[in-house]
Scaffold this active site. Sequence first.
Site, PDB file in Angstrom:
ATOM      1  N   CYS A 296       0.826  -1.210   0.000  1.00  0.00           N
ATOM      2  CA  CYS A 296       0.000   0.000   0.000  1.00  0.00           C
ATOM      3  C   CYS A 296       0.869   1.273   0.000  1.00  0.00           C
ATOM      4  CB  CYS A 296      -1.009  -0.048   1.140  1.00  0.00           C
ATOM      5  SG  CYS A 296      -2.398   1.060   0.852  1.00  0.00           S
TER       6      CYS A 296
ATOM      7  N   HIS B  69      -3.182  -5.251   1.667  1.00  0.00           N
ATOM      8  CA  HIS B  69      -2.521  -5.505   2.955  1.00  0.00           C
ATOM      9  C   HIS B  69      -2.576  -6.980   3.359  1.00  0.00           C
ATOM     10  CE1 HIS B  69      -2.160  -1.265   4.288  1.00  0.00           C
ATOM     11  NE2 HIS B  69      -3.228  -1.085   3.542  1.00  0.00           N
TER      12      HIS B  69
ATOM     13  N   GLU C 154      -0.764  -8.492   5.324  1.00  0.00           N
ATOM     14  CA  GLU C 154      -0.416  -8.636   6.755  1.00  0.00           C
ATOM     15  C   GLU C 154      -1.664  -8.589   7.639  1.00  0.00           C
ATOM     16  OE1 GLU C 154       0.025  -6.065   4.905  1.00  0.00           O
ATOM     17  OE2 GLU C 154      -0.536  -4.227   5.974  1.00  0.00           O
TER      18      GLU C 154
HETATM   19  N1  GLN Z   1      -3.348   6.435   0.947  1.00  0.00           N
HETATM   20  C1  GLN Z   1      -2.133   6.116   1.664  1.00  0.00           C
HETATM   21  C2  GLN Z   1      -0.937   6.859   1.104  1.00  0.00           C
HETATM   22  O1  GLN Z   1      -1.029   7.554   0.161  1.00  0.00           O
HETATM   23  C3  GLN Z   1      -1.863   4.630   1.633  1.00  0.00           C
HETATM   24  C4  GLN Z   1      -2.867   3.892   2.465  1.00  0.00           C
HETATM   25  C5  GLN Z   1      -2.376   2.630   3.099  1.00  0.00           C
HETATM   26  O2  GLN Z   1      -1.167   2.373   3.186  1.00  0.00           O
HETATM   27  N2  GLN Z   1      -3.290   1.869   3.609  1.00  0.00           N
HETATM   28  O3  GLN Z   1       0.122   6.754   1.645  1.00  0.00           O
END
Ligand code: GLN
Length: 212
Positions: free
Chosen positions: A90, A189, A191
């Site tokens: 992410c 994610h 994890e």
């Molecule tokens: N929107 C977040 C970002 O730009 C990422 C979100 C996440 O890691 N769950 O860093």
Amino acid sequence: MVAPHCASPVNAPVIGVLALQGDVREHLRALADCGASARPVRRPSELDAVDGIVLPGGESTTIAKLAAAFDLLEPLRAAVRGGLPAYGSCAGMILLADRIVDAPAGQQTIGGIDMTVRRNAFGRQVDSFEGDLDFPALGEQPVHAVFIRAPWVEGAGPGVEALARIPVGEAAGRIVAVRQGALLATAFHPEMTGDPRVHELFVRIVKEATSA
Ligand code: GLN
């Protein structure tokens, strides 16, 4: 405890989790469950001591700012350029992108994967959602993926392998998992779901890199 199907703890690779912000603990646990020797990384000397690094989910702008403040941004760039295996989930995917869109002006990344990543790509309406994805590199069973203000990969160079895409809906076909050599990234994610297969894949990548 070693989770079923996970890598053996023999010759456990040392894998760091960048521990500036985000869901660090969940990644440490997932890595340890896969037989890795997992440890937090907050300073350059700790980065020097790992065979691979995980960049967790969180807020990529905050993580990048803290990495710069902790004198870790340049060492991370140099390590990734030098072949250190890295897995970004992410916000971590955003950090591994060579190019980002919809980011505040001047947002820095570590880079390494020849891809353009759009932050918060799924928009406000579907801030967070879950779904099953085909992920052939992990076997036949789909991956149950949790997306939280997730990015997607908007474009990628020829050296980047698309590992999974959104199967249905408006975003159908968007790439949400990639690999380029020893660099791995997912928009979701793993994890958080207890499915060890993405972390296992990364542990394998690290083992291959260290035995090479
Ligand atoms: N929107 C977040 C970002 O730009 C990422 C979100 C996440 O890691 N769950 O860093």
